[in-house]
Each structure stands twice: as structure tokens, then as C-alpha cells.
Design a protein around this motif. Structure first.
Motif, mmCIF file in Angstrom:
data_model
loop_
_atom_site.group_PDB
_atom_site.id
_atom_site.type_symbol
_atom_site.label_atom_id
_atom_site.label_comp_id
_atom_site.label_asym_id
_atom_site.label_seq_id
_atom_site.Cartn_x
_atom_site.Cartn_y
_atom_site.Cartn_z
ATOM 1 N N LEU A 35 -13.551 3.914 -7.556
ATOM 2 C CA LEU A 35 -13.539 4.785 -6.376
ATOM 3 C C LEU A 35 -12.540 4.293 -5.320
ATOM 4 O O LEU A 35 -11.908 5.091 -4.631
ATOM 5 C CB LEU A 35 -14.952 4.873 -5.783
ATOM 6 N N ILE A 36 -12.385 2.977 -5.221
ATOM 7 C CA ILE A 36 -11.475 2.439 -4.199
ATOM 8 C C ILE A 36 -10.044 2.938 -4.428
ATOM 9 O O ILE A 36 -9.258 3.067 -3.499
ATOM 10 C CB ILE A 36 -11.554 0.888 -4.146
ATOM 11 N N ALA A 37 -9.736 3.254 -5.685
ATOM 12 C CA ALA A 37 -8.379 3.711 -6.003
ATOM 13 C C ALA A 37 -8.084 5.084 -5.408
ATOM 14 O O ALA A 37 -6.933 5.486 -5.287
ATOM 15 C CB ALA A 37 -8.186 3.748 -7.512
ATOM 16 N N THR A 38 -9.118 5.818 -5.010
ATOM 17 C CA THR A 38 -8.903 7.153 -4.440
ATOM 18 C C THR A 38 -8.630 7.054 -2.942
ATOM 19 O O THR A 38 -8.445 8.077 -2.278
ATOM 20 C CB THR A 38 -10.145 8.047 -4.630
ATOM 21 N N GLY A 93 1.961 11.522 -19.939
ATOM 22 C CA GLY A 93 3.113 11.745 -19.076
ATOM 23 C C GLY A 93 3.415 10.624 -18.105
ATOM 24 O O GLY A 93 4.257 10.772 -17.223
ATOM 25 N N LYS A 94 2.694 9.508 -18.260
ATOM 26 C CA LYS A 94 2.962 8.408 -17.330
ATOM 27 C C LYS A 94 3.924 7.409 -17.966
ATOM 28 O O LYS A 94 4.133 7.413 -19.182
ATOM 29 C CB LYS A 94 1.655 7.716 -16.974
ATOM 30 N N ALA A 97 -6.408 5.769 -11.637
ATOM 31 C CA ALA A 97 -7.121 6.573 -10.650
ATOM 32 C C ALA A 97 -6.372 6.688 -9.336
ATOM 33 O O ALA A 97 -6.638 7.577 -8.536
ATOM 34 C CB ALA A 97 -8.518 6.000 -10.403
ATOM 35 N N THR A 98 -5.417 5.792 -9.094
ATOM 36 C CA THR A 98 -4.621 5.933 -7.875
ATOM 37 C C THR A 98 -3.705 7.148 -7.973
ATOM 38 O O THR A 98 -3.099 7.544 -6.990
ATOM 39 C CB THR A 98 -3.724 4.697 -7.642
ATOM 40 N N GLY A 99 -3.609 7.714 -9.183
ATOM 41 C CA GLY A 99 -2.718 8.846 -9.376
ATOM 42 C C GLY A 99 -1.297 8.403 -9.673
ATOM 43 O O GLY A 99 -0.355 9.183 -9.557
ATOM 44 N N ALA A 100 -1.153 7.128 -10.067
ATOM 45 C CA ALA A 100 0.177 6.563 -10.276
ATOM 46 C C ALA A 100 0.914 7.254 -11.425
ATOM 47 O O ALA A 100 0.301 7.669 -12.403
ATOM 48 C CB ALA A 100 0.063 5.075 -10.565
ATOM 49 N N HIS A 129 0.824 -1.217 0.000
ATOM 50 C CA HIS A 129 0.000 0.000 0.000
ATOM 51 C C HIS A 129 0.851 1.256 0.000
ATOM 52 O O HIS A 129 0.459 2.284 -0.556
ATOM 53 C CB HIS A 129 -0.996 -0.021 1.165
ATOM 54 N N GLN A 130 2.053 1.164 0.578
ATOM 55 C CA GLN A 130 2.930 2.346 0.557
ATOM 56 C C GLN A 130 3.544 2.551 -0.819
ATOM 57 O O GLN A 130 3.748 3.683 -1.252
ATOM 58 C CB GLN A 130 4.020 2.204 1.611
ATOM 59 N N ILE A 131 3.828 1.449 -1.502
ATOM 60 C CA ILE A 131 4.348 1.557 -2.868
ATOM 61 C C ILE A 131 3.289 2.214 -3.754
ATOM 62 O O ILE A 131 3.593 3.082 -4.567
ATOM 63 C CB ILE A 131 4.759 0.161 -3.385
ATOM 64 N N THR A 132 2.037 1.827 -3.547
ATOM 65 C CA THR A 132 0.946 2.453 -4.294
ATOM 66 C C THR A 132 0.897 3.949 -4.010
ATOM 67 O O THR A 132 0.735 4.761 -4.921
ATOM 68 C CB THR A 132 -0.402 1.808 -3.921
ATOM 69 N N GLU A 133 1.043 4.302 -2.738
ATOM 70 C CA GLU A 133 0.987 5.720 -2.370
ATOM 71 C C GLU A 133 2.099 6.523 -3.034
ATOM 72 O O GLU A 133 1.917 7.687 -3.382
ATOM 73 C CB GLU A 133 1.090 5.881 -0.851
ATOM 74 N N LEU A 134 3.269 5.889 -3.209
ATOM 75 C CA LEU A 134 4.384 6.593 -3.848
ATOM 76 C C LEU A 134 4.102 6.854 -5.325
ATOM 77 O O LEU A 134 4.646 7.786 -5.892
ATOM 78 C CB LEU A 134 5.666 5.768 -3.716
#
Lengths: 321, 261
Positions: B102-105, B203-204, B169-172, B75-80
Motif C-alpha cells: 500500500l505504501i507504494a501507492t 510492457g515494463k 505497485a508504484t506504477g513504475a 521520491h521524484q524519480i519514483t514519481e517519474l
């Protein structure tokens, strides 16, 4: 909008009902039903929302009941004793949940089964404190507050009703917040939940602590109503009973938890004469629910509402044609 | 040279005696579509599982934008800023397309349970923002019509797309796609190619596992080839497909001298 109106009517009905039908026996059953509803709602948090089946929920019911009773017998006001009991129970939940909920699969169910037995054994054998099988008596009633004197059954009923509404609100808020979404992601698929940024262990343990705290509130409400506690009430069978109510009502659904708690309490009252056959009847009921209504009473209700809606719509189009 | 967005240093994973990933060092430049190819069992998905923290490496290190993420939980890797899809689509069962995304937010929402309980303005504005974001994404990628459908009931191609949008959607900044073309028909595959390019153009960086060579050739800027857990080549499509070791890994020793794949 329509839902809110229905809810308001339901609350009004619950308030008005015992006023018109002032019958001590009926009020008693409703109080017991209310306590069961709180218990089922508490189990729904961990087993319904988060999908972690707990087979020892009566333990937290017991911890709440005994802790609140013993603390209030030491002279603490019942209201404060009840809150402290909830905190103690939540801590017990953390203690059990922290190591076990980090594992996946059936470990949690097995651990809670064991925990339930341990708590029952402690209550039964720690005679110096709990008075063991002799039972604990001399538990005070909640101190009266302006307008409500809890020696009256009907006043206690209002207290339970308030608690039920509070727990329903809590459940709904939880379900609609990011916590609820995290929990239902965990229930559906832990790996996905993790890759979506959900701290799985944290949410499982938190849900379990909440669940334990709410169960303890039911326990406290029970203790200060019945005024006598015996270890019998908190056996493994009681845990299964709570789970049964949740399954029949509809696991994961707040409405289902309420319906399940009410339905089984009232049913077991009617089946009192056949007490020894009760489990057989429940067994058959479970089989029927699993086969015909896997989402329980709430699922059945939704289906009926759907059918009615369709029927209604068809009627309307017929008319317009 | 710009700092790689993702790099591994001698990354290895052993399952008992089996070496699933054997000292792999790759580096991915930002803004690339980076292909990870290799025969079945080469360790590609295992690499993804390592890089997202689902497996813990036996040895070696991995870096995201220069930061050591070797020991971070998923979950921290996702947050990064790393997100992924799965080979066997993992949408949340029984939940709608909207709920699935929505869960990705989740980690963008900073309110605590107390503010949710009292439905404070902070809670409401954050919830609204998250929901608007999901709606905007659905609109942007033409999924609005499926919004309220149960995701797992939709056709394979749409499910893939939902899963990819969920990862976005996680903003990755870095998105892993694990065989996104598996089970898709040719039309869906070409739509997928366009989608992958679009994600890069926004840009990803995309890390892609794929067996469909036409897709790999069509989109990948750079490719790493794995075989039996080892990195055997890294380069452009034309470079790697001319490497005899790559040809051998795919077609066997007999074709060692073949021109290209």
C-alpha cells in the motif's frame, strides 16, 4: 463495530464520571491527566508515528503556555490566544525541524534536547516578558461560553475532555491517511520510504510541526487552568516525563498514549508522599516495560484481549463439542 | 532507433579516492530485460543507487525517457516511473504484506490532510481505489493468501516477490531488481524467471543485477558488464560471454583464452 461501541461507552463514562463523583480533588487530577494525555499524544506524532525521538517536548508545552498566557494578558480572547500559541509553536517546530530532520540518526534527539534547554533558559531569563523565576500570574480563564463557565473545575474538565477527544481523532485520522503510512514507512526504513515515493524530509518536518502545535494546545490548556506559570514546569525533566508516559503507554499507539498519560498522572498523585523516590519507581517501571511489555500498556492490553479471545473461542468449541 | 528509456552519459561516482563508478555510459531500450553483471564490488548496486537518486553522481548525467534526472531526489524519480528492490530485502518491519504494498501507492493519492481529517468523499474514494489496486495486484500475482501476514516473517522467496510487487505497485515503467535470486532455491528461482518475463511482457522495462548466470542467460535481452566501476562490454549474453575481457574479469587472466563462461 464492537470497537465503536466500546469507544462510545468510554466517552459516556468520561462525561458521566465527574457528575456522579463531584469531588474537586478528583476532578483536578483528571484535568491534569487530560493535559498530560494531550502532551503524550503530541509526542506520539513525532516519536511514535514517525519514530523520531524528541527529548525536548516540554519546550513546545512551554511555548504554548507562555504564548497563550501572555497574549491573553494583552487582552486577546483566550480562545484566539490559544490558537495563535499553537501556530507559534508549530513555527518553532519548523524552525528546529527543518535543518535537523533532514539528517538521519540521533541528531534530531540531540537537537531537541538542546532546544528544550534553550527555551527553558529563555523563559527563565527573559524577565521583562515572562517574569522569569518569579513566575507569571494574572492569567485569565477562558471566557465562558453558553452552558460552560470555566471557573468551575467540572466545566474545565469538559473542555479538556473535548480537547482530548479532538486530539485522539486528529491522531487517528493522521495515522490512517497517507501521511500516517508515510510516517510509519519512515520509522521502519527511510531509504525504502524514499524509493516508494515518500518525500521523507517534508513528512518528518510536517509531523514535527503538528506535534509542536498539539503540545502548545496542552500548554495553553494548562496555563488557563493553573493561572500561574513558572519556568520550573518546563524543564528538561518534564520532557523526559512525557517520553516516559509514552514509553509506558506504548510508543506509536494512540490508545497507549492515552493510557500512559492517565496511568503516570494518577500514579504520581498516589506517590506524592514518596516524591523523592518517584524517579526510582519510574526507573524500575521502565525497565519492566522494556523487558516484559515492549509495546507498553496498550501492547499488554492487546495481548490480554488476544488471550481472552482464544480462551473464549476454546470455550465455545468445547461447548459445541 | 527508439529513444532509450534509460541512458547514462559518463556517469561517475567517487568515494574519496575510490572510483566506485567510472564514466559509465549505458542505454536501455524500452521493453527489455537488461542485465547488469560483474564481479563483486564492480559497482552494480552503486549504479542502482545512483539511478534512483540515493547517491549523487560526482560527474556525468542520467536520463529517463530523455528527461535529465541527474539531480532529482529519490521520491521524484519514483514519481517519474522508476522503482526498485534491494539486495538485502527491505520490507517494512512489522507491517503486513498489504501495508507493505500500500505504501507504494503513496504519490498516487492526491488528497491533503484536511480532507483526510474530515474524511471527505475525495479522500474515501482515493483510499478505496488505492486499496483495490493493491488487492488486484495481490490477486494477480497469487499473494492474496499472505495479505495479512507480517511480511518479514514470510519465506525468502515470498518476501522477494512482495518486494517486486511493491516496486510494480508504484506504477513504475522501469523496474530495478537487485539480485532477486539471492538466497532462493532452484524452484523459487525458476518461478522468479517466469515473474520477470511476465513483468516485461506487461510492457515494463526491467534492469536486473544478478549473479545467477542461468537466470541471466534465461531472461536477459541485453547485458552490460561492469568491472571495477568500468563498463567493459554491452551486448547479448552470447556476445559478452565471448569477450576475453569479460572472461578475464570473472575468471582471472589465466582463463583469458577460454571459449566462454
Amino acid at each position: 463495530m464492537k470497537k465503536n461501541l466500546l469507544l462510545a461507552l468510554l466517552v459516556l463514562f468520561s462525561i458521566g464520571f465527574p457528575l456522579f463523583m463531584s469531588n474537586d480533588y478528583l476532578t483536578h487530577i483528571l484535568i491534569m491527566a487530560g493535559i498530560n494525555v494531550i502532551l503524550v499524544l503530541s509526542l506520539n506524532i513525532i516519536s511514535g508515528f514517525a519514530g523520531q525521538i524528541s527529548l525536548g517536548h516540554a519546550a513546545f508545552f512551554g511555548i504554548g503556555a507562555y504564548a497563550s498566557a501572555l497574549l491573553s494578558m494583552q487582552g486577546l480572547p483566550v480562545w484566539i490566544a490559544g490558537i495563535i500559541a499553537a501556530v507559534i509553536s508549530a513555527l518553532a517546530g519548523l524552525l528546529v525541524g527543518y535543518p535537523v530532520l533532514r539528517l538521519r540518526g540521533h541528531f534530531f534527539a540531540i537537537a531537541t534536547l538542546g532546544f528544550g534547554e534553550i527555551v527553558h533558559l529563555i523563559i527563565n531569563n527573559w524577565v521583562k516578558v515572562t517574569r522569569g523565576p518569579m513566575g507569571l500570574s494574572g492569567i485569565p480563564r477562558p471566557e465562558s461560553i453558553p452552558g460552560l463557565d470555566f471557573s468551575q473545575k467540572i466545566d474545565y474538565y469538559f473542555l479538556i475532555l473535548l480537547l482530548v477527544i479532538l486530539v485522539i481523532y486528529l491522531s487517528n485520522r493522521m495515522h490512517k491517511s497517507k501521511m500516517g503510512r508515510a510516517l510509519s514507512a519512515i520509522r521502519a526504513d527511510e531509504i525504502t520510504a524514499r524509493t516508494m515515493g515518500v518525500h521523507v524530509a517534508y513528512y518528518k518536518v510536517t509531523a514535527f510541526a503538528w506535534s509542536a502545535a498539539v503540545a502548545a494546545i496542552a500548554g495553553a490548556a494548562y496555563a488557563h487552568y493553573v493561572l500561574f506559570l513558572s519556568p520550573e514546569t518546563f524543564k528538561g525533566a518534564a520532557s523526559i516525563n512525557i517520553l516516559l508516559m509514552l514509553l509506558i503507554g506504548g510508543i506509536g499507539s494512540v490508545l497507549g498514549s492515552v493510557l500512559g498519560g492517565l496511568f503516570i498522572t494518577v500514579l504520581s498523585e498516589y506517590l506524592r508522599a514518596f516524591a523523592q523516590y518517584q524517579m526510582i519507581i519510574y526507573g524500575v517501571l521502565i525497565v519492566f516495560v522494556v523487558i516484559f511489555a515492549p509495546k507498553g500498556l496498550s501492547g499488554l492490553l492487546a495481548k490480554m484481549a488476544g488471550l481472552f479471545g482464544r480462551w473464549n473461542k476454546r470455550g465455545a468449541t468445547n461447548i459445541s463439542n | 532507433m527508439a529513444q532509450p528509456i534509460l541512458a547514462t552519459e559518463n556517469l561517475a561516482l567517487h568515494f574519496g579516492g575510490v572510483v566506485a563508478v567510472d564514466k559509465v555510459s549505458i542505454s536501455v531500450k524500452p521493453g527489455q530485460i537488461f542485465g547488469l553483471i560483474g564481479p563483486n564490488g564492480a559497482g552494480k548496486t552503486t549504479m542502482f543507487n545512483l539511478l534512483t537518486g540515493i547517491y549523487k553522481p560526482t560527474s556525468g548525467k542520467m536520463f529517463f525517457k530523455g528527461k535529465d534526472i541527474t539531480h532529482l531526489p529519490t521520491h521524484q524519480i519514483t514519481e517519474l516511473g522508476i522503482s526498485r528492490t534491494f539486495q538485502n530485502i527491505r520490507l517494512l518491519k512489522g507491517q503486513s504484506v498489504f501495508e507493505n504494498i500500500l505504501i507504494a501507492t503513496h504519490y498516487h493519492l492526491k488528497y491533503n490532510f484536511v480532507s483526510a481529517f474530515f474524511s471527505t468523499p475525495k479522500y474515501r474514494s482515493q483510499e478505496q481505489k488505492a486499496k483495490q489496486m493493491v488487492n488486484a495486484l495481490l490477486e494477480q500475482y497469487h499473494l492474496t493468501q499472505y495479505k495479512d501476514e507480517i511480511a518479514s516473517d514470510l519465506p525468502q522467496g515470498i518476501q522477494r516477490k512482495v518486494e517486486i510487487i511493491r516496486a510494480l505497485a508504484t506504477g513504475a515503467e522501469l523496474v530495478f531488481l537487485d539480485e532477486p535470486a539471492a538466497g532462493l532455491n532452484p524452484v523459487e528461482t525458476s518461478e522468479l524467471m517466469a515473474l520477470i518475463k511476465r513483468i516485461r511482457d506487461e510492457g515494463k522495462t526491467v534492469l536486473l543485477i544478478e549473479h545467477d548466470m542461468k537466470l541471466v542467460k534465461g531472461v536477459c535481452d541485453e547485458i552490460a558488464v561492469l568491472n571495477f566501476g568500468q563498463l567493459i562490454d554491452q551486448g547479448t549474453y552470447d556476445q559478452v560471454t565471448k569477450n576475453p575481457r569479460v572472461v578475464q574479469a570473472y575468471l582471472g587472466r589465466r582463463y583469458e583464452n577460454a571459449q566462454s563462461l
